[in-house]
Design a protein around this motif. Structure first.
Motif, PDB file in Angstrom:
ATOM      1  N   TRP A  20       0.885  -1.163   0.000  1.00 15.84           N
ATOM      2  CA  TRP A  20       0.000   0.000   0.000  1.00 15.84           C
ATOM      3  C   TRP A  20       0.919   1.208   0.000  1.00 15.84           C
ATOM      4  N   LEU A  21       0.419   2.367  -0.338  1.00 16.29           N
ATOM      5  CA  LEU A  21       1.246   3.566  -0.439  1.00 16.29           C
ATOM      6  C   LEU A  21       0.666   4.681   0.410  1.00 16.29           C
ATOM      7  N   MET A  22       1.525   5.303   1.195  1.00 12.91           N
ATOM      8  CA  MET A  22       1.074   6.460   1.966  1.00 12.91           C
ATOM      9  C   MET A  22       0.550   7.543   1.016  1.00 12.91           C
ATOM     10  N   ARG A  23      -0.594   8.114   1.385  1.00 12.89           N
ATOM     11  CA  ARG A  23      -1.345   9.073   0.568  1.00 12.89           C
ATOM     12  C   ARG A  23      -1.839   8.456  -0.744  1.00 12.89           C
ATOM     13  N   THR A  56     -11.329   6.684   0.164  1.00 11.88           N
ATOM     14  CA  THR A  56     -10.487   5.614   0.698  1.00 11.88           C
ATOM     15  C   THR A  56     -10.472   4.407  -0.236  1.00 11.88           C
ATOM     16  N   LEU A  57     -11.627   4.125  -0.851  1.00 12.27           N
ATOM     17  CA  LEU A  57     -11.759   2.943  -1.703  1.00 12.27           C
ATOM     18  C   LEU A  57     -11.245   3.168  -3.127  1.00 12.27           C
ATOM     19  N   GLN A  58     -11.156   4.416  -3.575  1.00 16.49           N
ATOM     20  CA  GLN A  58     -10.786   4.690  -4.972  1.00 16.49           C
ATOM     21  C   GLN A  58      -9.484   4.007  -5.402  1.00 16.49           C
ATOM     22  N   PRO A  59      -8.385   4.131  -4.650  1.00 15.66           N
ATOM     23  CA  PRO A  59      -7.144   3.500  -5.121  1.00 15.66           C
ATOM     24  C   PRO A  59      -7.193   1.976  -5.083  1.00 15.66           C
ATOM     25  N   LEU A  60      -8.036   1.420  -4.230  1.00 20.24           N
ATOM     26  CA  LEU A  60      -8.156  -0.039  -4.207  1.00 20.24           C
ATOM     27  C   LEU A  60      -8.890  -0.542  -5.446  1.00 20.24           C
ATOM     28  N   ARG A  61      -9.896   0.206  -5.874  1.00 19.05           N
ATOM     29  CA  ARG A  61     -10.594  -0.187  -7.100  1.00 19.05           C
ATOM     30  C   ARG A  61      -9.661  -0.106  -8.309  1.00 19.05           C
ATOM     31  N   ARG A  62      -8.841   0.929  -8.329  1.00 23.60           N
ATOM     32  CA  ARG A  62      -7.976   1.143  -9.492  1.00 23.60           C
ATOM     33  C   ARG A  62      -6.778   0.200  -9.477  1.00 23.60           C
ATOM     34  N   GLY A  64      -5.955  -2.257  -6.669  1.00 24.39           N
ATOM     35  CA  GLY A  64      -6.021  -3.482  -5.882  1.00 24.39           C
ATOM     36  C   GLY A  64      -4.988  -3.566  -4.780  1.00 24.39           C
ATOM     37  N   PHE A  65      -4.658  -2.437  -4.145  1.00 29.67           N
ATOM     38  CA  PHE A  65      -3.708  -2.468  -3.035  1.00 29.67           C
ATOM     39  C   PHE A  65      -4.171  -3.448  -1.955  1.00 29.67           C
ATOM     40  N   ASP A  66      -3.220  -3.906  -1.152  1.00 33.30           N
ATOM     41  CA  ASP A  66      -3.537  -4.868  -0.090  1.00 33.30           C
ATOM     42  C   ASP A  66      -4.146  -4.215   1.141  1.00 33.30           C
ATOM     43  N   GLY A  67      -4.054  -2.900   1.256  1.00 36.20           N
ATOM     44  CA  GLY A  67      -4.612  -2.203   2.401  1.00 36.20           C
ATOM     45  C   GLY A  67      -5.299  -0.914   1.996  1.00 36.20           C
ATOM     46  N   ALA A  68      -6.346  -0.571   2.736  1.00 33.21           N
ATOM     47  CA  ALA A  68      -7.033   0.710   2.581  1.00 33.21           C
ATOM     48  C   ALA A  68      -6.637   1.588   3.752  1.00 33.21           C
ATOM     49  N   ILE A  69      -6.041   2.734   3.493  1.00 34.53           N
ATOM     50  CA  ILE A  69      -5.675   3.666   4.557  1.00 34.53           C
ATOM     51  C   ILE A  69      -6.759   4.726   4.660  1.00 34.53           C
ATOM     52  N   LEU A  70      -7.285   4.887   5.839  1.00 35.81           N
ATOM     53  CA  LEU A  70      -8.346   5.845   6.119  1.00 35.81           C
ATOM     54  C   LEU A  70      -8.045   7.210   5.510  1.00 35.81           C
ATOM     55  N   PHE A  71      -9.010   7.788   4.798  1.00 33.09           N
ATOM     56  CA  PHE A  71      -8.866   9.153   4.300  1.00 33.09           C
ATOM     57  C   PHE A  71      -9.267  10.115   5.421  1.00 33.09           C
ATOM     58  N   SER A  72      -8.280  10.774   5.969  1.00 30.65           N
ATOM     59  CA  SER A  72      -8.509  11.718   7.066  1.00 30.65           C
ATOM     60  C   SER A  72      -7.261  12.584   7.167  1.00 30.65           C
ATOM     61  N   ASP A  73      -6.981  13.116   8.340  1.00 26.43           N
ATOM     62  CA  ASP A  73      -5.819  13.977   8.533  1.00 26.43           C
ATOM     63  C   ASP A  73      -5.303  13.809   9.949  1.00 26.43           C
ATOM     64  N   ILE A  74      -3.987  13.975  10.146  1.00 22.32           N
ATOM     65  CA  ILE A  74      -3.431  13.816  11.493  1.00 22.32           C
ATOM     66  C   ILE A  74      -3.940  14.883  12.456  1.00 22.32           C
ATOM     67  N   LEU A  75      -4.424  16.019  11.938  1.00 23.36           N
ATOM     68  CA  LEU A  75      -4.808  17.123  12.817  1.00 23.36           C
ATOM     69  C   LEU A  75      -6.230  17.005  13.348  1.00 23.36           C
ATOM     70  N   ILE A  76      -6.884  15.875  13.123  1.00 22.40           N
ATOM     71  CA  ILE A  76      -8.193  15.653  13.723  1.00 22.40           C
ATOM     72  C   ILE A  76      -8.096  15.640  15.245  1.00 22.40           C
ATOM     73  N   VAL A  77      -6.998  15.152  15.797  1.00 22.20           N
ATOM     74  CA  VAL A  77      -6.839  15.139  17.262  1.00 22.20           C
ATOM     75  C   VAL A  77      -6.783  16.559  17.831  1.00 22.20           C
ATOM     76  N   PRO A  78      -5.926  17.461  17.330  1.00 24.26           N
ATOM     77  CA  PRO A  78      -5.994  18.836  17.828  1.00 24.26           C
ATOM     78  C   PRO A  78      -7.367  19.477  17.627  1.00 24.26           C
ATOM     79  N   TYR A  79      -8.027  19.147  16.533  1.00 27.52           N
ATOM     80  CA  TYR A  79      -9.372  19.665  16.271  1.00 27.52           C
ATOM     81  C   TYR A  79     -10.346  19.184  17.342  1.00 27.52           C
ATOM     82  N   ALA A  80     -10.251  17.919  17.717  1.00 28.00           N
ATOM     83  CA  ALA A  80     -11.115  17.385  18.774  1.00 28.00           C
ATOM     84  C   ALA A  80     -10.740  17.934  20.143  1.00 28.00           C
TER      85      ALA A  80
END
Length: 341
Positions: A20-23, A56-62, A64-80
Motif C-alpha cells: 500500500w502507499l502512503m497518501r 479511501t476505496l478509490q485506489p483499491l478499485r484502481r 487493488g492495493f492490499d490495504g485501505a488507509i483511512l482518508f482523514s488527517d493527522i490534525l483531527i486530534v488537535p481539532y477534537a
C-alpha cells in the motif's frame, strides 16, 4: 482469513510482498479530484463519511492495493481537543489559537469531532473484501504538538522545540493531553473496524537524541502499551520519519509491532540493525515513483531484496506526490507483485 498485509504485520513472512502507499487516496487520482471539485474543501470531505469512504476505496478499485488507509488527517486530534482547523489553498493547515500564545487549558474539547471518522472506518470496512486490510492512523504526539504550538507546519519546528526547552513542564502537559486523546481516537477506529493502525511522526527527525527519547519514544510507548491492553491482536505501525540511527531505540523502547522507514535510510542497514522478524514497512523514495523508468524498477527490487529475510510491507518512504503519473504506480505494482523472495 486475514489478508496478506495483516498477516505480514503480525510477523508472518511470505515470498510475496503486500503493498500500500502512503497518501494512496488523493490528488494524483483523477477520480479524487473530480469528487473534491463536487464536494468542496478538504475538511468537508473528511467529515462527509460517504465521501471519505469513497475516497479511501478509490485506489483499491484502481490498483487493488492490499490495504485501505483511512482518508482523514493527522490534525483531527488537535481539532477534537478544541483548536479550530482550516485548510487554506496553497498554504496547508492552520490551527488556532496556537499554543505558543494560548494556554492548553483555554481549549474546550469537542470529542464529537471524532465520531464521523469512526463512521468512515465502519463504512470502508463493510465495503472491503476480507483479503484487504483496513488501516487506521493518527499523528504521533510530538508531530501534532508542533502544529498545535505553532498553529501551522514549519521546516524546523522551531516554536515547539523552543517551548520544549524553555518550559518542559508545560510542553509535557500538551504531549500528555495529545497522548490521551490519541489513545481514545485509535481505540475508536479499531472498534469501528480498523485492523491495524499507524502512528505518523512526520517531524521526529528534527529532535536531538534526549528530546527524541522524551517527546517521541515515551508518548508512543504509552500509546502502544494502552492499545496492547485493549486490542492485543491489532498491529501498531510506528513511523518516526527522519529517525535515522535512533530507529533501533525507537523500536526497542516503544514496542511497536511494525516500523515504517523513510527513504533516507539504507534498507540493508535497517535489516541488519532491527530485531530479527520485526515487520518493516517502506522505503522507496516517492520521487522515484514520480520519475519512473528503469531506475524505479531497479530501486524497487533493491528494497525487496534487502528485506527478503523478514516480514516486509512494500511502501514509500513518505507520501505519494500529487503529480505522480498513474502509469508509474502501475509499473511499481507490476514489479512488486512479480517479485518472489
Amino acid at each position: 482469513m486475514p489478508g496478506l498485509l495483516l498477516e505480514t504485520l503480525r510477523g508472518q513472512q511470505s515470498d510475496r510482498r503486500p503493498i500500500w502507499l502512503m497518501r494512496q487516496a488523493g490528488r494524483y487520482l483523477p477520480e479524487y479530484r473530480a469528487l473534491r471539485a463536487e464536494k468542496g474543501g478538504f475538511l468537508a470531505l473528511v467529515y462527509d463519511s460517504d465521501a471519505a469512504c469513497e475516497i479511501t476505496l478509490q485506489p483499491l478499485r484502481r490498483f487493488g492495493f492490499d490495504g485501505a488507509i483511512l482518508f482523514s488527517d493527522i490534525l483531527i486530534v488537535p481539532y477534537a481537543m478544541g483548536q479550530d482547523l482550516t485548510f487554506l489553498a496553497g498554504e496547508g493547515p492552520h490551527l488556532s489559537p496556537k499554543l505558543a500564545d494560548a494556554a492548553l487549558a483555554s481549549l474546550t474539547a469537542v470529542p464529537e469531532r471524532l465520531a464521523p471518522i469512526y463512521e468512515t472506518v465502519r463504512k470502508v470496512r463493510a465495503a472491503l473484501p476480507p483479503e484487504q486490510t483496513m488501516l487506521g492512523f493518527a499523528g504521533s504526539p510530538w508531530t501534532n504538538a508542533t502544529y498545535m504550538v505553532a498553529g501551522e507546519g514549519s521546516r524546523d519546528q522551531h516554536e515547539a522545540r523552543a517551548m520544549a526547552y524553555r518550559d518542559p513542564g508545560g510542553f509535557a502537559e500538551i504531549i500528555e493531553a495529545i497522548t490521551s486523546v490519541t489513545i481514545t481516537y485509535l481505540r475508536g477506529q479499531i472498534d469501528a473496524g480498523a485492523e491495524a493502525v499507524q502512528l505518523f511522526d512526520s517531524w521526529a527527525g528534527t529532535l536531538a537524541p534526549a528530546e527524541f527519547e522524551r517527546w517521541v519514544i515515551a508518548p508512543n510507548a504509552e500509546i502502544v502499551t494502552a492499545l496492547a491492553e485493549s486490542h492485543p491482536d491489532v498491529p501498531v505501525i510506528g513511523f518516526p520519519k527522519g529517525a535515522g540511527e535512533k530507529l533501533p531505540a525507537y523500536v526497542r523502547e516503544t514496542g511497536v509491532g511494525a516500523v515504517g522507514v523513510d527513504e533516507t535510510i539504507d534498507p540493508h542497514w535497517i535489516h541488519a540493525n532491527l530485531p530479527e522478524g520485526l515487520p518493516v514497512q517502506g522505503n522507496l523514495d516517492p520521487l522515484l515513483l514520480l520519475a519512473g523508468g528503469e531506475e524505479l524498477d531497479r530501486r524497487a527490487r533493491h528494497v525487496l531484496e534487502a528485506f527478503a529475510g523478514r516480514p516486509h510491507v512494500f511502501n514509500l518512504g513518505h507520501g505519494i506526490g500529487k503529480e505522480t503519473p498513474i502509469a508509474h504506480v502501475e509499473q511499481l505494482l507490476s514489479t512488486v507483485r512479480g517479485w518472489r523472495g
